[in-house]
Design a protein around this motif. Structure first.
Motif: not given
Length: 312
Positions: A50-66
């Motif tokens: 998970a430390e190597n993931m991009e945290l912007y999700d393209i499909e949902t246009n979201s950053e759920v970690y926030k």
């Protein structure tokens, strides 16, 4: 197990226990697996990937970690019954604090305690099991808490809906409700299987996702890989439908058995976890945005506000 301080290395601002909407409980337990051992290393491998993931999700246009993801202390017990009881207690405690509770295993028996907690906290609960194996035995090799028995209790106490099943003992036929079982070979020729599953679920759903539900061509690192599994985009399409149409109150992901020479399965597990959160909170955030635009006297009443915002 040693875990990272925050999920995916995000700022501590998005990982505080008091402010995070999401709780992740690692359960590195592997006592009853019967072929490839190593699921107790699953949570560590998952968190490192998970430390190597991009945290912007393209499909949902979201950053759920926030929304905040708090990693709880891992549950490390020596016996199945102690693990199940600890999981039950800890999950129920976080539910009562109105957190969205998720777990990462570990073998599938970790779900026993979690499902018990959710069933005690939510009425008319459906358990959506996505899995290659039925896991309905009353006991296996003398142990009622085996990973092969992970869904036995849920089958007795909840509306259990099983998806992707393609391996089982003949004795499990007598245990299952076949109206609620979607066998992989039948799904392969039924273009409406996703809608059929939704019809069998109640409004309130807990998801338990065994990674061996996925085809071994994309998920080889499981204890018992079975041919003929789900592929990535059909899995996401199905999960999105579930999150859009039902109130998913929590979930677990289990049975990652890491391979030191191939990290692709670890990364898929991390992406799947993050996708599921993205689907959950995309819908919730849209509801909140709509409510902010509507002035209503009910919005000032906490009991209506909590219900409408999906904060249980």
């Amino acid at each position: 197990m040693k875990t990272t301080k925050t999920f995916a290395g995000v700022s501590q601002d998005y990982a505080r226990k008091d402010q995070s909407k999401i709780v992740l409980i690692p359960v590195p337990f592997d006592q009853t697996t019967t072929w490839q051992k190593g699921t107790d290393y699953g949570p560590t491998a998952f968190l490192k990937a998970a430390e190597n993931m991009e945290l912007y999700d393209i499909e949902t246009n979201s950053e759920v970690y926030k929304n905040g993801i708090f990693i709880a202390e891992s549950i490390e017990e020596d016996t199945s019954i102690d693990m199940i009881n600890t999981v039950h207690s800890k999950v129920k405690n976080f539910i009562n604090k109105k957190k969205f509770v998720t777990l990462f295993g570990g073998e599938h028996s970790i779900s026993i305690g979690s499902i018990r907690a959710f069933n005690e906290c939510f009425e008319n609960l459906s358990v959506l099991q996505i899995d290659a194996h039925a896991d309905l035995r009353k006991e296996y090799e003398g142990n009622p808490y085996s990973h092969a028995c992970a869904m036995h209790d849920a089958n007795q106490t909840t509306n259990l809906v099983q998806v992707g099943i393609r391996s089982m003992d003949i004795s499990e036929r007598d245990e299952m409700n076949e109206d609620n079982v979607f066998f992989a070979h039948e799904m392969a020729t039924n273009e409406y299987w996703m809608d059929d599953v939704l019809e069998q679920l109640t409004d309130t759903v807990y998801i338990t996702f065994d990674l061996d539900a996925l085809d071994p061509s994309i998920m080889p690192s499981t204890g018992t890989p079975e041919p003929g599994g789900l592929f990535y985009y059909e899995t996401l399409e199905f999960l999105k439908k579930v999150f859009e149409n039902k109130n998913v109150v929590g979930f677990d992901i289990v049975e990652l058995c890491p391979n030191k020479l191939d990290k692709s399965s670890d990364f898929l597990a991390a992406k799947l976890y993050y996708k599921m959160l993205s689907y959950k909170f995309l819908l919730q955030d849209e509801v909140e945005e709509i409510e902010e635009e509507i002035e209503s006297p009910f919005s000032k009443l906490s009991k209506f506000k909590d219900y409408d915002h999906g904060e249980y």
